[in-house]
Write a protein that holds these residues in place. Structure first.
Motif, mmCIF file in Angstrom:
data_model
loop_
_atom_site.group_PDB
_atom_site.id
_atom_site.type_symbol
_atom_site.label_atom_id
_atom_site.label_comp_id
_atom_site.label_asym_id
_atom_site.label_seq_id
_atom_site.Cartn_x
_atom_site.Cartn_y
_atom_site.Cartn_z
ATOM 1 N N GLU B 15 23.949 42.306 15.227
ATOM 2 C CA GLU B 15 23.647 41.255 14.388
ATOM 3 C C GLU B 15 24.243 39.916 15.414
ATOM 4 O O GLU B 15 25.237 39.903 15.925
ATOM 5 C CB GLU B 15 24.131 41.027 12.974
ATOM 6 N N THR B 86 15.393 44.226 11.532
ATOM 7 C CA THR B 86 14.895 45.650 11.916
ATOM 8 C C THR B 86 13.585 46.051 11.399
ATOM 9 O O THR B 86 13.282 45.939 10.154
ATOM 10 C CB THR B 86 16.223 46.548 10.996
ATOM 11 N N VAL B 113 18.938 46.758 14.168
ATOM 12 C CA VAL B 113 19.936 45.692 14.326
ATOM 13 C C VAL B 113 21.214 46.029 13.193
ATOM 14 O O VAL B 113 21.022 46.314 12.147
ATOM 15 C CB VAL B 113 19.573 44.294 13.536
#
Lengths: 112, 115
Positions: B15, B86, B113
């Motif tokens: 992230e 994602t 992610v």
């Protein structure tokens, strides 16, 4: 927003059954498409239609047929379902190539 | 005939890190280029498109892509990803003058992610 609606999200059918997947769009699009999606293979074009009662084969038409009797509706038909047709089926519609497509949410078909 | 190759099948990223998803195409004529995103159990949603003009295209959710004609590429980038990014991402190509704009898709790239 244009909507493309596929009649079923999940479907389980038996081998040999005739299967109908329905797709309806509400924005008067000329063009409609059926794809199947499989992991690692992306989206592969089965059939498409540029006008009512008109159809053209895509890259993998074998085992499938289509029907477009009205502008807003494009049906995919599996004449005799087989297990290798287990897949996610996506319908899409568009005005022209420039605008891209609008997709339905997909139908996950399992043939047992 | 046109074809599209997405060079990475899976891209894991943390992230807030930057990400690039790579796409190359082949075509003997001028093309339109698209990126689509597919969230779990949903259909495809248009992220951005290149038709003509500026080679840097901005799309939704902070994504952008750059068309490079000499390298026949259309890579997708985001400077800082979120968990919500994602998804699976598809690159697609369509040719000018192609009736109805038949799209040819790449194989897809799964972006994951992680926190």
């Amino acid at each position: 927003d244009v909507k493309v609606t596929q009649s079923s999200r999940y479907l389980v059918k038996r081998t040999g059954e005739k299967v109908f997947l329905e797709c309806v769009q509400d924005m008067d699009h000329e063009n409609m498409f059926w794809y199947r999606q499989d992991p690692g293979l992306g989206l592969r074009l089965i059939y498409f239609s540029y006008d009512v009662k008109m159809k053209e084969k895509g890259d993998i038409p074998e085992g499938y047929s289509v029907s477009r009797e009205k502008k807003e509706r494009f049906s995919l038909i599996l004449e005799s379902a087989s297990t290798n047709q287990t897949s996610m089926y996506l319908c899409a519609s568009s005005w022209t190539g420039k605008k891209g497509y609008t997709f339905g949410s997909g139908t996950r078909l399992t043939v047992v | 005939a046109q074809s599209v190759t997405q060079l990475d099948s899976q891209v894991p990223v943390f992230e807030e890190a930057p990400v690039e998803l790579r796409c190359n195409y082949s075509s003997s004529v001028s093309v339109y280029l698209f990126w689509y995103v597919q969230y779990p159990n949903q259909g495809l949603q248009l992220l951005l498109k290149y038709l003509s003009g500026s080679t840097l295209v901005k799309g939704i959710n902070g994504f952008e892509a750059e068309f490079n004609k000499s390298q026949t590429s259309f890579h997708l980038r985001k400077p800082s990803v979120h968990i919500s990014d994602t998804a699976e991402y598809f690159c697609a190509v369509s040719t000018w003058g192609n009736q109805g704009g038949k799209l040819i898709f790449g194989q897809g790239t799964e972006l994951s992610v992680k926190p």
